[in-house]
Design an enzyme around this catalytic site. Sequence first.
Site, mmCIF file in Angstrom:
data_model
loop_
_atom_site.group_PDB
_atom_site.id
_atom_site.type_symbol
_atom_site.label_atom_id
_atom_site.label_comp_id
_atom_site.label_asym_id
_atom_site.label_seq_id
_atom_site.Cartn_x
_atom_site.Cartn_y
_atom_site.Cartn_z
ATOM 1 N N PRO A 145 0.776 -1.252 0.000
ATOM 2 C CA PRO A 145 0.000 0.000 0.000
ATOM 3 C C PRO A 145 0.805 1.299 0.000
ATOM 4 O O PRO A 145 0.760 2.082 0.953
ATOM 5 C CB PRO A 145 -0.828 -0.134 1.272
ATOM 6 C CG PRO A 145 0.055 -0.917 2.192
ATOM 7 C CD PRO A 145 0.751 -1.909 1.309
ATOM 8 N N CYS A 146 1.490 1.593 -1.097
ATOM 9 C CA CYS A 146 2.270 2.826 -1.173
ATOM 10 C C CYS A 146 1.382 4.073 -1.122
ATOM 11 O O CYS A 146 1.866 5.162 -0.820
ATOM 12 C CB CYS A 146 3.169 2.827 -2.398
ATOM 13 S SG CYS A 146 2.338 2.527 -3.961
#
Length: 181
Positions: A145-146
Amino acid sequence: MDSHGQRVVWAVVDTGIGPLMLAATREGLVNVVFHATDGVRERALERLAARMGAEPVEDPRSPLLDEAIRQIDAYLAGTRHDFDLPLDWSLISGFNRQVLRELACSVPYGTVVGYGDLAGRVGQPGGAQAVGAAMGANPLPVVVPCHRVVERDGGIGGFGGGLETKRKLLALEGVLPEPLF
């Protein structure tokens, strides 16, 4: 599969954040590509072929891709908060891999972390720009989850899938209010 590479399968799924191309090896999910229209998809497949040593094969019936699609659909519907998929990290190495693994393990749904804070967690205080580069190189966005990495001053930061997509993902997780329009 040829003798120098490994089998790579791929499929495109339509989502509320646009078409995503998912690719997998026997090891696990190896790539998620935003905005997977024809041109973007073709360029991504060429990069995968060059990196993996084999031509990717379209296979939407692959059990791993099928499960990845189910989990991404559930996540985008708000009914799943984390992913339980095997991941193939072979497209990323060194510092970038270290940062992305830390992100995947320590920044849960509905939370955010600053670029500098994440740099500190991997022993590189002052490495906020390097963390930003690692986020930009993330071959597994959404699943790793950047979008949860933001600027220290509260700014949203950048995002390979586009800022509108980042806003949608953060709103889905309750970090930002829903867009007004």
